[in-house]
Scaffold this motif. Structure first.
Motif, short mmCIF file in Angstrom:
data_model
loop_
_atom_site.label_atom_id
_atom_site.label_comp_id
_atom_site.label_asym_id
_atom_site.label_seq_id
_atom_site.Cartn_x
_atom_site.Cartn_y
_atom_site.Cartn_z
N GLN A 192 -77.76 40.53 14.02
CA GLN A 192 -77.84 41.39 12.80
C GLN A 192 -76.75 42.30 12.50
O GLN A 192 -76.35 42.11 11.14
CB GLN A 192 -79.42 42.31 12.58
CG GLN A 192 -80.57 41.56 12.80
CD GLN A 192 -81.74 42.33 12.34
OE1 GLN A 192 -81.70 43.43 12.79
NE2 GLN A 192 -82.42 41.79 11.38
N GLU B 100 -89.41 46.71 11.78
CA GLU B 100 -88.52 46.18 10.82
C GLU B 100 -87.30 46.97 10.81
O GLU B 100 -87.02 48.29 11.19
CB GLU B 100 -89.21 46.42 9.58
CG GLU B 100 -90.12 45.30 9.06
CD GLU B 100 -89.85 43.85 9.07
OE1 GLU B 100 -88.90 43.68 8.68
OE2 GLU B 100 -90.56 43.09 9.76
N THR B 101 -86.24 46.18 10.59
CA THR B 101 -84.88 46.80 10.97
C THR B 101 -84.84 47.74 9.64
O THR B 101 -84.83 47.17 8.60
CB THR B 101 -83.80 45.79 10.98
OG1 THR B 101 -84.03 45.12 12.00
CG2 THR B 101 -82.51 46.53 11.02
N ASP C 44 -74.39 41.14 8.78
CA ASP C 44 -74.24 42.37 7.91
C ASP C 44 -72.80 42.67 7.67
O ASP C 44 -72.21 42.79 6.61
CB ASP C 44 -74.85 43.77 8.39
CG ASP C 44 -75.32 44.67 7.13
OD1 ASP C 44 -76.00 44.76 6.68
OD2 ASP C 44 -74.01 45.51 6.79
N ARG D 12 -83.79 36.00 8.79
CA ARG D 12 -85.19 35.65 8.72
C ARG D 12 -85.48 34.36 7.77
O ARG D 12 -86.57 33.97 7.54
CB ARG D 12 -85.75 37.08 8.00
CG ARG D 12 -85.86 38.30 8.98
CD ARG D 12 -86.84 39.32 8.28
NE ARG D 12 -86.83 40.50 9.33
CZ ARG D 12 -87.92 40.36 10.21
NH1 ARG D 12 -88.65 39.21 10.24
NH2 ARG D 12 -88.07 41.47 11.05
N GLY E 212 -83.05 49.01 14.66
CA GLY E 212 -84.28 48.08 14.98
C GLY E 212 -85.16 48.85 16.25
O GLY E 212 -84.83 48.57 17.28
N TYR F 217 -78.20 41.76 6.96
CA TYR F 217 -78.62 41.86 8.23
C TYR F 217 -79.87 41.10 8.40
O TYR F 217 -80.11 40.64 9.40
CB TYR F 217 -78.92 43.24 8.64
CG TYR F 217 -80.11 44.09 7.83
CD1 TYR F 217 -81.38 43.61 8.45
CD2 TYR F 217 -80.06 44.57 6.58
CE1 TYR F 217 -82.46 44.27 7.79
CE2 TYR F 217 -81.11 45.11 5.90
CZ TYR F 217 -82.31 44.77 6.66
OH TYR F 217 -83.49 45.56 5.81
N ASP F 218 -80.42 40.71 7.49
CA ASP F 218 -82.00 40.07 7.57
C ASP F 218 -81.69 38.57 7.46
O ASP F 218 -82.76 37.57 7.10
CB ASP F 218 -83.05 40.62 6.96
CG ASP F 218 -82.84 40.74 5.52
OD1 ASP F 218 -81.42 40.46 4.79
OD2 ASP F 218 -83.80 40.88 4.61
#
Length: 851
Positions: A799, A441-442, A803, A813, A456, A809-810
């Motif tokens: 990402q 996970e980042t 951001d 997802r 990451g 950043y996610d």
């Protein structure tokens, strides 16, 4: 023993009056003569898990806010004022499965307050002028939550424990989804769920039950029962393995949660689980407290409890500790749970747990609000006012053998969810050897001088991709400086105060790496790609370039010539010429009116001082997001990032209030001559910004209209043979964008091709995409996304930019879920909005001499 200890200890039976009114509205009243106070509550059977196509948006929560902003009978300020005039206090809360509005008031004011309560629940107007203001209030609530370690730990539990069930989404929603909501969405949700047959009222205190019934019936008689379509709510499948999530946060201590799924609140095993929680962690004499705090001093606090609701809940062991004790604390907790499974618990512990449970319940029933809340919860969960009495009877009857059984059944390691929030820098990368790991996970770290670091870690291949991004682009290229971001990016690598352009190139290439820089519509981004042994050296060169670029005159002049040559090369491409004309007309007077490469005149006028000024203004720590992805130690990445950020000017994030384009009304046509034999037709419209709620719908429309299976290609090229190429494209900026369609044809067929293109666009505007088109576009779009995310370089770039643009950043997802959830109706609405003829611009690039 038990009979003697528990003799006389019981939950007093509740003598509740209950009615179902003609329109389906239910009422429960608990009289308490002589108390002098009353609590009135409206329980709406809708919470965040019912948000359906808007799952994760926080619809229930913002609606809870908006009902206080005005009704058909009261302006917003009058609601609280009338309650206060009666001596009362009004508030509300939202949960996963229900929303409650409540008023506590001296009993003589109950009738006024019941009228207010019924009014806000059934007659709210959700005023347009209040909606935007309340959105900002909730955005501040989001910010508070992001800073709160307790709240973030709780959310980490839910998003780790749940992969399918909607409880994985925060009740307040995800900010980027919340930002897509409109007042109309909230109003439709309100009208659907706030209906009499989906609400019940509870009243407790110094009131007459019949009077309350008559009053409520009078206030709600005109509100009809309505059909309510059930919302499908997925259940979480049984866990097949342990789940872990341990992250760093701006906190000084570690907050740990060990969680196991348990059944819903009405399940017969819940009573034994409550007793187990009390024995393990219910107070200073509990097993965990004595062992972990008093004997070992590994924790500052420790406890255990059950969390139950109408659906699956949790058994939770929670603790606060110094980070170095987290892992050993977890091991000891699991060992002590195994002790219970193997040896059971003592009867003395059972009696203490029962008394503690009864004491807690009785304390809650000491006020009118507590009694009303207990009654409402009982009715919501079991449609019985006596659930609390039944639960305590089960607690009283629970045996040590049952407690041992539920520990064995539910507290298995295969079902464990272990999460923690830890101080920054406290999580160390695994030092184990052998099998290589995968993509982790980042992690996101604020940097001390400003800016953000994303790490990451991906150890599948010994590669590292670094992306350093700054907000810049077209908004930085104003006042005759079009093309400045692009020229600055190209010149960054051409020498610093300590390295020449050749030395930079030699140093990077000797590592087997690459160093690039480019200017976009909204950003300047530098990319470094290299092998792990050279990470520190490569980051030193990158930092030197970003901090100390010297822009030597000779090098800048060389890059200027290359950029001007590129602009002139575009003049040989009639499609590029037509698109330049489209931007100029569509965005007249706005920075988006010029391509990012600029014009020959603007680039020729740029000076070295312009580049130096650009560097000082935009290449700052506060305007900076750095991503380090691949086979890298997060602590090494963090140290390198702090060195770069610390050397940059502090600065701040720019273009937070970027000017929105103002589009001229009325369709326009622009005709230009090109010294070519083909004709180009472009149809352009105002597009969407990166934050626009219709962004994903626009991207699906683009996808559906830009391949060889699109209606445009099949109709214009394949069926009619009128075009060499036909497609669609768009760009999205911080403050708007452009959506356009284009085709290349012969001069003699240009008119017919344009007419058919416009007819197809009109059909798209009216009807949106067909079911087949939408499904194909959905599959293609998501397929491209997955293919793109294979590469650490692509993931890093995505990402970092998300951001930088405040999407989070996610953001990607949630993209798949949001794309899958988009309906044809939503896409059709987006098409109607995007393809508005009143703001359209048509460009005809025709050979000299016309058609």
């Amino acid at each position: 023993m038990r009979e003697a200890v528990m003799q006389g200890l019981e939950i007093p039976p509740a003598h509740v009056r209950q009615w179902t009114l003609a329109n389906g509205l239910e009422l429960l009243v608990l009289e308490d003569p002589g108390s002098g106070v009353a609590s009135l509550q409206a329980w709406c059977r809708v919470g965040s898990i019912h948000e359906d196509r808007w799952m994760g948006a926080g619809l229930s929560h913002i609606l809870e806010h908006m009902v206080f902003k005005g009704t058909t009978h009261r302006r917003g300020p009058e609601i609280a004022a009338q309650v206060q005039d009666a001596g009362g206090y009004i508030n509300a809360y939202t949960t996963f499965d229900h929303t409650v509005y409540w008023i506590d008031v001296p009993s003589e004011g109950w009738e006024t307050c019941l009228d207010v309560l019924a009014d806000i629940v059934f007659h709210a107007t959700i005023p347009e002028e209040e909606y935007a203001r309340e959105q900002e209030v909730i955005r501040r609530e989001f910010a508070m939550g992001f800073d709160d370690p307790v709240r973030m730990t709780s959310q980490l539990v839910f998003e780790t424990a749940y992969g399918m069930a909607p409880c994985r989404h925060p009740i307040i929603g995800h900010l980027e989804v919340f930002d897509q909501l409109t007042r109309q969405d909230v109003l439709e949700y309100y009208r659907k769920h706030y209906i009499p047959n989906n609400v019940f009222f509870v009243a407790a205190g110094d009131i007459e039950a019949e009077e309350v019934r008559a009053c409520l019936e009078e206030r709600t008689r005109s509100i009809p029962r309505r059909a309510l379509r059930p919302v499908y709510i997925s259940r979480e499948p049984e866990a097949l393995g342990r789940r872990d999530a341990h992250i760093e946060f701006a906190t000084n201590l570690t907050r740990s949660r060990l969680v196991w799924p348990i059944p819903e609140a009405t399940h017969p095993d819940v009573a034994a689980l409550i007793v187990l929680g009390s024995i393990l962690g219910g107070g200073r004499s509990s097993r965990l407290y004595r062992r972990l705090r008093e004997e070992l001093s590994w924790v500052h606090s420790i406890g255990a409890s059950t969390y139950t609701q109408s659906r699956e809940g949790f058994f939770c062991v929670y603790g606060i500790m110094d980070p170095e004790h987290r892992e050993e604390t977890e091991r000891e907790v699991l060992r002590m749970i195994e002790e219970v499974k193997e040896a059971g618990v003592a009867e003395m512990e059972m009696e203490k747990a029962r008394k503690n449970a009864l004491s807690t319940v009785l304390s809650g029933l000491s006020t009118a609000q507590g009694r009303a809340s207990d009654l409402g919860s009982n009715w919501l969960l079991a449609r019985s006012p006596h659930l609390t009495e039944l639960m305590f009877a089960q607690l009283n009857e629970a045996t040590a053998a049952e407690v041992q059984r539920v520990a064995r059944l539910y507290l298995r390691e295969a079902r464990l969810v272990s999460v923690s929030l830890n101080p920054k820098g406290s999580l160390k990368a695994s030092s184990g050897s052998g099998r290589r790991g995968g993509r982790e996970e980042t992690l996101r770290f604020p940097l001390e001088n400003g800016g953000v670091l994303l790490v990451g870690r991906d150890t599948r291949l010994p590669l590292i991709s670094v992306q350093a991004a700054f907000r810049a682009g077209l908004f930085a290229d104003v006042e005759g400086r079009a093309g400045l971001t692009r020229l600055t990016a190209a010149s960054l690598l051409k020498g610093t105060s300590g390295r020449s352009a050749g030395e930079i190139a030699d140093e990077i290439e000797s590592m087997g790496g690459t160093l690039t820089a480019e200017g976009g519509n909204n950003s300047l981004i530098a990319g470094l790609f290299l092998l792990p042994p050279d990470f520190q050296k490569g980051m030193e060169v990158l930092g030197d370039v970003l901090v100390s670029a010297a822009f030597p005159d000779a090098e800048v002049e060389r890059e200027r010539k290359v950029q001007i040559a590129g602009i002139r090369a575009e003049e040989d491409d009639p499609l590029a010429v037509a698109c330049r004309a489209l931007r100029k007309e569509l965005f007249a007077g706005h920075p988006y009116a010029v391509q990012r490469s600029g014009t020959v005149e603007s680039v020729a006028a740029l000076s070295r001082d312009d580049l130096l000024s650009f560097r000082e203004t935009y290449l700052t720590a506060g305007n900076f997001v750095l991503g380090v992805y691949g086979d890298v130690d997060p602590e090494a990445a963090r140290a390198a990032a702090e060195r770069i950020s610390g050397a940059l000017p502090p600065g701040k994030r720019v273009f937070e209030d970027a000017p929105v384009p103002s589009f001229s009304a009325g369709p326009r046509v622009v005709e230009i001559e090109v010294d070519k034999s083909q004709a180009i037709i472009v149809a352009g419209f105002p597009g969407v910004s990166v934050h626009d709620p219709d962004r994903l719908a626009a991207e699906l429309i683009e996808e559906a209209c830009s391949d060889m299976a699109s209606r445009l290609f099949l109709r214009i090229r394949e069926e009619q043979g009128l075009a060499y190429f036909v497609s669609a494209s768009q760009f999205s900026g911080l403050a708007g964008g452009m959506f356009y369609f284009y085709l290349g044809t012969s001069p003699r067929q240009a008119k017919e091709a344009e007419e058919i293109l416009w007819k197809e666009l009109e059909s798209l505007r009216r009807g949106g995409l067909t079911k087949q088109e939408l499904e194909r576009a959905r599959r293609t779009y998501l397929g491209k996304l997955r293919l793109q995310l294979q590469s650490i370089r692509s993931l890093a770039r995505m990402q970092v930019l998300d951001d930088l643009y405040d999407l989070g950043y996610d953001y990607y997802r949630q993209t798949e879920e949001r794309v899958q959830a988009l309906s044809r109706l939503e896409v059709r609405r987006a098409a109607k909005r995007l393809l508005c003829e009143d703001f359209s611009v048509r460009v005809r690039a025709l050979p000299k001499g016309g058609v």
